[in-house]
Design an enzyme around this catalytic site. Structure first.
Site, PDB file in Angstrom:
ATOM      1  N   GLU A 194       3.848   8.061  11.847  1.00 61.49           N
ATOM      2  CA  GLU A 194       3.522   8.375  10.585  1.00 61.49           C
ATOM      3  C   GLU A 194       3.988   9.827  10.319  1.00 61.49           C
ATOM      4  O   GLU A 194       4.423  10.560  11.507  1.00 61.49           O
ATOM      5  CB  GLU A 194       2.121   8.449  10.199  1.00 61.49           C
ATOM      6  CG  GLU A 194       1.609   6.789  10.297  1.00 61.49           C
ATOM      7  CD  GLU A 194       0.306   6.550   9.858  1.00 61.49           C
ATOM      8  OE1 GLU A 194      -0.650   7.392   9.655  1.00 61.49           O
ATOM      9  OE2 GLU A 194      -0.220   5.354   9.686  1.00 61.49           O
TER      10      GLU A 194
ATOM     11  N   TYR B  87       4.898  10.863   3.633  1.00 59.72           N
ATOM     12  CA  TYR B  87       4.443   9.350   4.103  1.00 59.72           C
ATOM     13  C   TYR B  87       5.564   8.530   4.404  1.00 59.72           C
ATOM     14  O   TYR B  87       5.802   7.801   5.175  1.00 59.72           O
ATOM     15  CB  TYR B  87       3.468   9.017   3.032  1.00 59.72           C
ATOM     16  CG  TYR B  87       2.156   9.337   3.068  1.00 59.72           C
ATOM     17  CD1 TYR B  87       1.474  10.391   3.916  1.00 59.72           C
ATOM     18  CD2 TYR B  87       0.957   8.390   2.829  1.00 59.72           C
ATOM     19  CE1 TYR B  87       0.427  10.801   4.019  1.00 59.72           C
ATOM     20  CE2 TYR B  87      -0.396   8.874   3.040  1.00 59.72           C
ATOM     21  CZ  TYR B  87      -0.697   9.940   3.541  1.00 59.72           C
ATOM     22  OH  TYR B  87      -1.793  10.271   3.915  1.00 59.72           O
TER      23      TYR B  87
ATOM     24  N   GLU C  55       7.502  -2.043  14.245  1.00 58.52           N
ATOM     25  CA  GLU C  55       8.332  -3.232  14.320  1.00 58.52           C
ATOM     26  C   GLU C  55       9.853  -2.548  14.205  1.00 58.52           C
ATOM     27  O   GLU C  55      10.684  -2.882  15.216  1.00 58.52           O
ATOM     28  CB  GLU C  55       8.249  -4.328  13.493  1.00 58.52           C
ATOM     29  CG  GLU C  55       7.014  -5.209  13.310  1.00 58.52           C
ATOM     30  CD  GLU C  55       5.782  -4.538  12.657  1.00 58.52           C
ATOM     31  OE1 GLU C  55       5.907  -3.346  12.435  1.00 58.52           O
ATOM     32  OE2 GLU C  55       4.952  -5.197  11.889  1.00 58.52           O
TER      33      GLU C  55
ATOM     34  N   CYS D   5       5.661  -6.125   7.442  1.00 64.37           N
ATOM     35  CA  CYS D   5       6.009  -6.009   6.415  1.00 64.37           C
ATOM     36  C   CYS D   5       7.228  -6.537   5.835  1.00 64.37           C
ATOM     37  O   CYS D   5       8.102  -6.946   6.678  1.00 64.37           O
ATOM     38  CB  CYS D   5       5.844  -4.497   5.960  1.00 64.37           C
ATOM     39  SG  CYS D   5       7.247  -3.714   6.193  1.00 64.37           S
TER      40      CYS D   5
HETATM   41  N1  THU Z   1       2.559  -0.608   9.833  1.00 67.30           N
HETATM   42  C1  THU Z   1       3.379  -1.043  10.889  1.00 67.30           C
HETATM   43  O1  THU Z   1       3.790  -0.430  11.762  1.00 67.30           O
HETATM   44  N2  THU Z   1       3.607  -2.495  10.765  1.00 67.30           N
HETATM   45  C2  THU Z   1       3.245  -3.251   9.971  1.00 67.30           C
HETATM   46  O2  THU Z   1       3.575  -4.304   9.869  1.00 67.30           O
HETATM   47  C3  THU Z   1       2.190  -2.971   8.881  1.00 67.30           C
HETATM   48  C4  THU Z   1       2.236  -1.567   8.392  1.00 67.30           C
HETATM   49  C5  THU Z   1       2.113   0.664   9.641  1.00 67.30           C
HETATM   50  C6  THU Z   1       2.736   1.700   8.800  1.00 67.30           C
HETATM   51  C7  THU Z   1       1.945   2.759   8.558  1.00 67.30           C
HETATM   52  O3  THU Z   1       1.918   3.788   9.372  1.00 67.30           O
HETATM   53  C8  THU Z   1       0.265   2.044   8.774  1.00 67.30           C
HETATM   54  O4  THU Z   1       0.822   0.848   9.623  1.00 67.30           O
HETATM   55  C9  THU Z   1      -0.329   1.715   7.557  1.00 67.30           C
HETATM   56  O5  THU Z   1       0.210   1.096   6.609  1.00 67.30           O
END
Ligand code: THU
Length: 158
Positions: free
Chosen positions: A63, A67, A74, A111
């Site tokens: 992160e 943002y 992934e 996602c």
């Molecule tokens: N995130 C992932 O790394 N993979 C996913 O499949 C869903 C979301 C992360 C992005 C962000 O750092 C945190 O999870 C919250 O959304």
């Protein structure tokens, strides 16, 4: 005319029910989640990619204060894989997550943007990517292809 899209996947109740290969991959993802840099969401995601040479490459979410500059676990894992081993096929990816604030007892799934990225490697390599999904506890879902998570994209893989 009307058509249906049916998606089948395997459900396992325990880690030990998976093949040794998938167990190892999910364990690598679980370990990777612990190293995520997620100070804002406090949602720690780990991913582990298996290549056709048997290499395991992990990723975790990274992160950023700005943002949108951060990246999902992934994509960290698959981009690293393609950068490090451009000639190796991606055979499987395991994904898991835990939250500092709630229990993730259902499988987490990639996602939309990560599905898009994953399917491109599936198409590039003409190789279905097995997708092993779990929360921090609970059932494990195994999809045989990213195509099942993103129907109608890369349709020719069948
Ligand atoms: N995130 C992932 O790394 N993979 C996913 O499949 C869903 C979301 C992360 C992005 C962000 O750092 C945190 O999870 C919250 O959304």
């Amino acid at each position: 005319m009307k058509q249906d899209i049916t998606i089948s996947y395997d459900v396992f109740d325990r880690l030990e029910d998976l093949s040794p290969e998938d167990q190892k991959l999910l364990e690598a993802a679980t370990k990777a989640a612990k190293d995520a840099y997620a100070p804002y969401s406090k949602f720690h995601v780990g991913a582990a990619v298996l290549t056709d040479n048997g290499n395991i490459i992990v990723g975790n979410n990274q992160e950023n204060l700005a943002y949108p500059s951060g990246l999902c676990a992934e994509r960290v894992a698959v981009f690293s894989t393609s950068a490090l081993y451009p000639n190796q096929k991606i055979m499987a990816i395991a994904i898991t997550a835990f939250s500092e604030q709630f229990v993730t007892d259902k499988p987490v799934s990639p996602c939309g943007a990560c599905r898009q990225v994953l399917i491109e490697y599936e198409i590039r390599d003409n190789q279905p990517i097995r997708c092993i999904l779990r929360g921090s506890t609970g059932q494990i879902f195994v999809f045989k292809s990213i195509h099942d998570l993103l129907p109608l994209q890369g349709n020719f893989l069948g």
